[in-house]
Design a protein around this motif. Sequence first.
Motif, PDB file in Angstrom:
ATOM      1  N   MET A   1      12.700 -13.237  29.027  1.00  0.00           N
ATOM      2  CA  MET A   1      11.787 -14.157  28.740  1.00  0.00           C
ATOM      3  C   MET A   1      12.512 -15.171  27.619  1.00  0.00           C
ATOM      4  SD  MET A   1       8.874 -15.518  29.630  1.00  0.00           S
ATOM      5  CE  MET A   1       7.355 -16.275  29.208  1.00  0.00           C
TER       6      MET A   1
ATOM      7  N   TYR B   1      11.079 -18.034  26.433  1.00  0.00           N
ATOM      8  CA  TYR B   1      10.298 -19.283  25.900  1.00  0.00           C
ATOM      9  C   TYR B   1      10.683 -19.812  24.605  1.00  0.00           C
ATOM     10  CZ  TYR B   1       6.627 -18.209  29.027  1.00  0.00           C
ATOM     11  OH  TYR B   1       5.419 -18.004  29.944  1.00  0.00           O
TER      12      TYR B   1
ATOM     13  N   GLU C   1       2.247 -22.215  27.080  1.00  0.00           N
ATOM     14  CA  GLU C   1       2.528 -20.784  27.239  1.00  0.00           C
ATOM     15  C   GLU C   1       1.359 -19.901  26.925  1.00  0.00           C
ATOM     16  OE1 GLU C   1       5.662 -20.175  24.652  1.00  0.00           O
ATOM     17  OE2 GLU C   1       6.553 -22.146  25.163  1.00  0.00           O
TER      18      GLU C   1
ATOM     19  N   ARG D   1       2.117 -13.120  31.797  1.00  0.00           N
ATOM     20  CA  ARG D   1       2.598 -14.300  31.074  1.00  0.00           C
ATOM     21  C   ARG D   1       2.475 -15.427  32.127  1.00  0.00           C
ATOM     22  NH1 ARG D   1       8.398 -13.637  30.827  1.00  0.00           N
ATOM     23  NH2 ARG D   1       8.088 -12.585  33.019  1.00  0.00           N
TER      24      ARG D   1
ATOM     25  N   ALA E   1       4.191 -16.317  35.758  1.00  0.00           N
ATOM     26  CA  ALA E   1       5.758 -15.805  35.555  1.00  0.00           C
ATOM     27  C   ALA E   1       5.733 -14.320  35.897  1.00  0.00           C
ATOM     28  CB  ALA E   1       6.049 -16.096  33.907  1.00  0.00           C
ATOM     29  N   ASP E   2       4.760 -13.395  35.349  1.00  0.00           N
ATOM     30  CA  ASP E   2       4.648 -12.215  35.734  1.00  0.00           C
ATOM     31  C   ASP E   2       4.353 -11.466  37.052  1.00  0.00           C
ATOM     32  OD1 ASP E   2       5.695 -11.178  33.318  1.00  0.00           O
ATOM     33  OD2 ASP E   2       3.938 -10.533  32.279  1.00  0.00           O
TER      34      ASP E   2
ATOM     35  N   GLY F   1       6.278 -15.551  40.117  1.00  0.00           N
ATOM     36  CA  GLY F   1       6.269 -17.249  39.974  1.00  0.00           C
ATOM     37  C   GLY F   1       4.907 -18.065  40.890  1.00  0.00           C
TER      38      GLY F   1
ATOM     39  N   TRP G   1       9.417 -12.868  36.819  1.00  0.00           N
ATOM     40  CA  TRP G   1      10.477 -13.682  36.752  1.00  0.00           C
ATOM     41  C   TRP G   1      10.586 -14.134  35.289  1.00  0.00           C
ATOM     42  CZ3 TRP G   1      11.903 -17.281  41.386  1.00  0.00           C
ATOM     43  CH2 TRP G   1      11.411 -17.050  42.489  1.00  0.00           C
ATOM     44  N   ASP G   2      11.877 -14.456  34.798  1.00  0.00           N
ATOM     45  CA  ASP G   2      12.437 -14.725  33.630  1.00  0.00           C
ATOM     46  C   ASP G   2      12.009 -16.294  33.541  1.00  0.00           C
ATOM     47  OD1 ASP G   2      13.204 -12.353  32.722  1.00  0.00           O
ATOM     48  OD2 ASP G   2      15.349 -12.733  33.531  1.00  0.00           O
ATOM     49  N   VAL G   3      11.734 -17.068  32.372  1.00  0.00           N
ATOM     50  CA  VAL G   3      11.270 -18.378  32.024  1.00  0.00           C
ATOM     51  C   VAL G   3      12.076 -18.996  31.026  1.00  0.00           C
ATOM     52  CG1 VAL G   3       9.271 -19.801  31.762  1.00  0.00           C
ATOM     53  CG2 VAL G   3       8.781 -17.509  32.919  1.00  0.00           C
TER      54      VAL G   3
ATOM     55  N   VAL H   1       9.840 -26.121  33.756  1.00  0.00           N
ATOM     56  CA  VAL H   1      10.058 -24.673  33.455  1.00  0.00           C
ATOM     57  C   VAL H   1      11.072 -24.087  34.561  1.00  0.00           C
ATOM     58  CG1 VAL H   1       8.181 -24.172  32.184  1.00  0.00           C
ATOM     59  CG2 VAL H   1       8.018 -23.947  34.609  1.00  0.00           C
TER      60      VAL H   1
ATOM     61  N   LEU I   1      12.429 -20.813  36.498  1.00  0.00           N
ATOM     62  CA  LEU I   1      12.066 -19.544  36.506  1.00  0.00           C
ATOM     63  C   LEU I   1      13.204 -18.871  37.401  1.00  0.00           C
ATOM     64  CD1 LEU I   1       9.230 -20.588  36.270  1.00  0.00           C
ATOM     65  CD2 LEU I   1       8.508 -18.651  37.621  1.00  0.00           C
TER      66      LEU I   1
END
Length: 320
Positions: A1, A3, A18, A25, A40-41, A44, A120-122, A134, A136
Motif C-alpha cells: 500500500m 497511500y 481513503e 481498503r 483496493a482489497d 480493484g 491491489w497496491d494503491v 489513483v 492500482l
Amino acid sequence: MAYRRHRPARNWGARLHEITWFGMRAVVLENELLRVTVLADKGGDVAEFCYKPRDMDFVWLAPDGIRNPRDVAGGASDDVAAFLDHYEGGWQEVLPNGGEPSTYRGAALAQHGEVAGLPWDVEIAADDPSEVAVRLTVRARRMPLRVVKTFRLLSGEAELRVDEELTNESDVALEAMWGHHIVFGAPFLRPGHRIRFPDGAAADPELGVVPERGAPSDIHYLSGFRDGRYEIIDPDAALGLRVRWDAAVLPDLWVWRELGATREAPWWGRAYVVGLEPFAGRPTEGLAEAVRNGSALALRPRETRPLWLRAAVIEGEEAR
C-alpha cells in the motif's frame, strides 16, 4: 500500500478519501457530479458509480452485498466459488481467464480468475481540486502478468477515466483473456431500457431493448467494433451511461442477461441484470478454448499492452 498519509482533507472540487469498507481498503474518488468507490482489497472492483445530481448508482450490488475475500468459508477454494462466493456485482477486471475454469499450459485458472480476487497496491497519482487519480497495481499469481490501472476524475466532469497497462513479465509468448465485467441492475435497470451499439457491430436488434423480468437468461458475443462504444439509457428518465474503450485491444462485447428466470444457484431468482462487458477472448468456456479458436489476446515476451476505457453519464436529449 502506498497511500500518502496525513493528506489535507478537502470537501470541494475533485477529492478522494481513503476508507475501510466491510473490512477492506477502499478509495473514494469524487467530484461535483460523481462518486466512485474502488475496492483496493478486492480486485480493484468499482463497487459504486453514483451520479450525484440524481442519486443514481449505475452499478448493481448483488443481494448478498459486499463480502471480504479473506472470508473463505463455504468452499471458496473451489474454482467456481472463488469468484461467486465474493461477487458483489459492480465492475471487475477479468484476467487471464474469462468464464469457466480452464487449464492453460499447466496453470489451473478459476472462473474469471485470477486478479478479481486479489488485493491491489494503491498509489495516489493526483490530488488536486481540478483532478484526482489513483493508480492500482497487481501481479497475477499463476501467470507472469502485471496490471497497472489508473482511475481518474476531473472537476466538473461526469466521466470516469480508466487507463491501464498489461505486461507479460516473462521471456515466453503468452495468451490471455482480458475483460471488464460491467453489470447493470437496480436501482438503474428496468424493462424497456435501451441499449445502443455503434454501426458496424454485429448486434441482434432484440438486444437493443431490456426484456421484462422472467425472460430467459442468455449470453451473446458481439464483434465488429470499429468504435468501442455502447450506451444504456432510461428513455423515460432521459438518463444513461456511455461506455467507450479501445476496441483494438478488446474487440468483443459480451452481453450477459440474467433476468430473474434462474431459480437455482447462484441467483435463486434474485438477479435482474444486464452485463455489457468489453473483452478479448470468447466464449465463456475459458482461456484454453479462446486460444483454440484464436480469440485470446496474444502477448509477446516482455510486451506491455496499453488500454483505455471511459464511462460517462449522459442525460437530456442524448439519453432519449
